[in-house]
Design an enzyme around this catalytic site. Structure first.
Site, PDB file in Angstrom:
ATOM      1  N   HIS A 156       1.093  77.204  -3.513  1.00  0.00           N
ATOM      2  CA  HIS A 156       1.826  78.150  -4.378  1.00  0.00           C
ATOM      3  C   HIS A 156       0.918  79.358  -4.528  1.00  0.00           C
ATOM      4  O   HIS A 156      -0.257  79.188  -4.849  1.00  0.00           O
ATOM      5  CB  HIS A 156       1.992  77.589  -5.793  1.00  0.00           C
ATOM      6  N   ASP A 185      12.733  73.276  -4.463  1.00  0.00           N
ATOM      7  CA  ASP A 185      11.670  73.326  -5.463  1.00  0.00           C
ATOM      8  C   ASP A 185      11.964  72.494  -6.715  1.00  0.00           C
ATOM      9  O   ASP A 185      11.784  71.292  -6.715  1.00  0.00           O
ATOM     10  CB  ASP A 185      11.399  74.813  -5.796  1.00  0.00           C
ATOM     11  N   HIS A 242       6.329  80.830  -2.804  1.00  0.00           N
ATOM     12  CA  HIS A 242       6.430  81.868  -3.848  1.00  0.00           C
ATOM     13  C   HIS A 242       5.389  82.967  -3.626  1.00  0.00           C
ATOM     14  O   HIS A 242       4.626  83.291  -4.545  1.00  0.00           O
ATOM     15  CB  HIS A 242       6.220  81.329  -5.267  1.00  0.00           C
ATOM     16  N   TYR A 253       2.021  66.258  -6.400  1.00  0.00           N
ATOM     17  CA  TYR A 253       0.776  66.278  -7.185  1.00  0.00           C
ATOM     18  C   TYR A 253       0.734  65.250  -8.313  1.00  0.00           C
ATOM     19  O   TYR A 253      -0.247  65.154  -9.032  1.00  0.00           O
ATOM     20  CB  TYR A 253       0.510  67.676  -7.744  1.00  0.00           C
ATOM     21  N   ARG A 298       6.870  75.279 -18.009  1.00  0.00           N
ATOM     22  CA  ARG A 298       5.844  74.392 -17.463  1.00  0.00           C
ATOM     23  C   ARG A 298       5.396  73.363 -18.510  1.00  0.00           C
ATOM     24  O   ARG A 298       5.182  72.197 -18.177  1.00  0.00           O
ATOM     25  CB  ARG A 298       4.652  75.210 -16.962  1.00  0.00           C
ATOM     26  N   HIS A 338      -2.676  73.195  -4.799  1.00  0.00           N
ATOM     27  CA  HIS A 338      -1.612  73.533  -5.746  1.00  0.00           C
ATOM     28  C   HIS A 338      -1.417  75.031  -5.894  1.00  0.00           C
ATOM     29  O   HIS A 338      -0.311  75.546  -5.817  1.00  0.00           O
ATOM     30  CB  HIS A 338      -1.824  72.906  -7.127  1.00  0.00           C
ATOM     31  N   GLN A 376      11.301  66.596 -10.542  1.00  0.00           N
ATOM     32  CA  GLN A 376      11.905  67.628 -11.382  1.00  0.00           C
ATOM     33  C   GLN A 376      13.438  67.612 -11.330  1.00  0.00           C
ATOM     34  O   GLN A 376      14.094  68.205 -12.176  1.00  0.00           O
ATOM     35  CB  GLN A 376      11.345  69.009 -11.022  1.00  0.00           C
TER      36      GLN A 376
HETATM   37  C1  NGQ Z   1       4.926  73.102 -10.059  1.00  0.00           C
HETATM   38  N1  NGQ Z   1       6.539  74.838  -9.931  1.00  0.00           N
HETATM   39  O1  NGQ Z   1       3.811  72.768  -9.690  1.00  0.00           O
HETATM   40  O2  NGQ Z   1       5.827  72.272 -10.226  1.00  0.00           O
HETATM   41  C2  NGQ Z   1       5.177  74.565 -10.296  1.00  0.00           C
HETATM   42  C3  NGQ Z   1       4.937  74.926 -11.737  1.00  0.00           C
HETATM   43  C4  NGQ Z   1       2.546  75.687 -11.873  1.00  0.00           C
HETATM   44  C5  NGQ Z   1       6.897  76.077  -9.562  1.00  0.00           C
HETATM   45  N2  NGQ Z   1       5.984  76.957  -9.433  1.00  0.00           N
HETATM   46  C6  NGQ Z   1       3.569  74.652 -12.256  1.00  0.00           C
HETATM   47  N3  NGQ Z   1       8.137  76.373  -9.337  1.00  0.00           N
HETATM   48  O3  NGQ Z   1       2.757  76.498 -10.997  1.00  0.00           O
HETATM   49  O4  NGQ Z   1       1.480  75.632 -12.476  1.00  0.00           O
HETATM   50 ZN    ZN Z   2       6.490  74.296  -6.339  1.00  0.00          ZN
END
Ligand code: NGQ
Ligand code: ZN
Length: 458
Positions: free
Chosen positions: A236, A324, A273, A121, A82, A207, A61
């Protein structure tokens, strides 16, 4: 054994003067003496801090940071970001991931991060088919970390669904999808192929409760434990209000409450988070001794909400920081915004001290290195015997830091900081940054530019 001498050092118990740090051939600190004579030790150019662990990264990212700040006129939010992120990653191949990660890790070490947790991932090829070597993208991250010299906790991530109750994944998620067996085999393979490397630890990420059904979560955690009883587990958890509502609709419980009731959450866990918690979730998470993974600049950038920091600190909660999505790659910015968010909201100052006397900067640095150490499950973040020799030498020639010592130095670093305050960085007993420069900087930059030329064209 090599030895370093610093006139001032931030030890776990506080600031110390005339500190001699002995480092063993394994890159661990073999001994620390205070009030010492320099003798033949290398005299450092400035005061030293323990290097900062960065507990949450999605390396790819970094290359899209700054590219999602336009409004389409239809209302931007986390979920539209997203979708942009899914479109961006659709072109990435392992060699791109390697080049982006190396550039990112280079920026990290120059800013004072000395270890990183990769919540990884992006496992499969563009059509969702596994690469011939299923570990290709994981190895790209490991190689990037090795090239830069940053410590790595790699967290291969289980991802199966697009919503609570096993909503099937959408096309943009196909590169993430794996069975529990698939992820456990990847972890096993990585453990075997990388051996016992003090700079590397392999853990597991789930995830989110949106993306991992309850039975898969239980199976993955149990499977990991048969390989490694203390490996870190990251998830998360409650970043967006919509996911809190969906979790309540699915289970009758909020996400953190559900997780604490249904998973063996303990000090090996890091909840990234855990933004939206009620009072009982906040005190229960603190009591579970898990780390709350806070990513203030990304959480601000994505419009997530406020983590209940004051209440969590009052309950003795453990926390650390992550960059992040890498809209910022600088620990002082994460710490500063963690504090500033609460100042703006509460109209008070020195909030992160939890009301105890002392420097805010010191409370922030200490809290984040200790939580980062726990979350990354490596002996980092402490200038102490048995920890990795990961340290940051500050540049007291810079106007911001000139003439300042101890708490005033750290507070100036965090709250009055500008670039170039980090002078030298040592990781695992090796100098990685010297006078603001990294030995592989030109090569890493060139590979990154080559990658951007390719992916921004497509
Ligand atoms: C991620 N990122 O997996 O990269 C996530 C977004 C999600 C953050 N939460 C995607 N900052 O949570 O589905
Ligand atoms: Zn993340």
């Amino acid at each position: 054994v090599t030895a370093l001498f610093a006139e001032s050092a931030l030890l776990p118990e506080g600031w110390a003067r005339d500190v001699r740090v002995s480092i063993g051939p394994d890159g661990d600190i073999a001994g620390i003496d205070t009030g010492a004579e320099p003798g033949e030790a290398e005299r450092l150019a400035g005061p030293i801090l323990p290097g900062m662990p960065n507990l949450h990264s999605h390396a790819f990212q970094r290359a899209m940071a700054g590219l999602t700040e336009c409004s389409s006129g239809t209302g931007e939010d986390f979920w539209s970001w997203r979708q942009a992120m899914y479109r961006f990653l659709a072109v990435l191949q392992p060699e791109h991931i390697r080049a982006i990660a190396a550039q990112l890790y280079l920026e990290m070490v120059k800013a004072g991060y000395t270890a990183v947790g990769e919540f990884h991932y992006l496992h499969h090829d563009r059509d969702g088919a596994p690469y011939a070597d299923r570990a290709s993208t994981s190895l790209a991250l490991i190689e990037a970390a090795q090239e830069v010299g940053i410590g790595l906790t790699l967290l291969p991530t289980l991802y199966q669904a697009n919503g609570f109750d096993g909503v099937p994944p959408e096309a943009g998620q196909r590169r993430f999808i794996d069975t529990v067996d698939g992820i456990l085999r990847l972890i096993e393979q990585l453990r075997q192929r990388t051996g016992a490397d003090p700079q590397l630890r392999i853990g597991l990420a789930l995830h989110s409760l949106r993306a991992v059904p309850a039975d898969a979560l239980a199976e993955a955690v149990a499977g990991l434990r048969t390989m490694d009883a203390s490996a870190p587990i990251h998830i998360h958890v409650a970043e967006q209000l919509r996911e809190v509502e969906e979790c309540v609709a699915w289970s009758g419980q909020r996400p953190v409450a559900w997780l604490l009731d249904h998973a063996p959450v303990d000090e090996t866990w890091c909840l990234v988070h855990a933004t939206h918690m009620d009072e009982s979730e906040t005190t229960r998470l603190a009591a579970a001794r898990a780390v709350a993974g806070l990513c203030p600049t990304t959480e601000a950038n994505l419009g997530d909400g406020f983590f209940p920091l004051l209440q969590f600190l009052a309950a003795g909660g453990r926390w650390g920081i992550g960059s992040d999505s890498h809209v910022s790659v600088n620990p002082i910015e994460e710490l500063r915004w963690l504090e500033y968010g609460r100042r703006l909201r509460l109209r008070r100052r020195a909030v992160s001290t939890g009301g105890r006397p002392g420097s805010t900067g010191c409370a922030l640095w200490h809290g984040a290195v200790e939580g980062g150490r726990q979350a990354l499950a490596r002996p980092v973040g402490r200038l102490a015997t048995g920890s990795r020799a990961d340290l940051v030498v500050l540049n007291t020639e810079a106007p911001t830091l000139y003439g300042k010592v101890e708490d005033a130095l750290l507070d100036s670093f965090i709250f009055a900081g500008s670039p170039a305050l980090v002078r030298d960085v040592m990781i695992g007993g090796r100098w990685v940054v010297r006078q603001g420069r990294h030995a592989a900087q030109e090569r890493i930059d060139a590979a990154f530019r080559g990658t951007l030329d390719q992916i921004l064209r497509t």
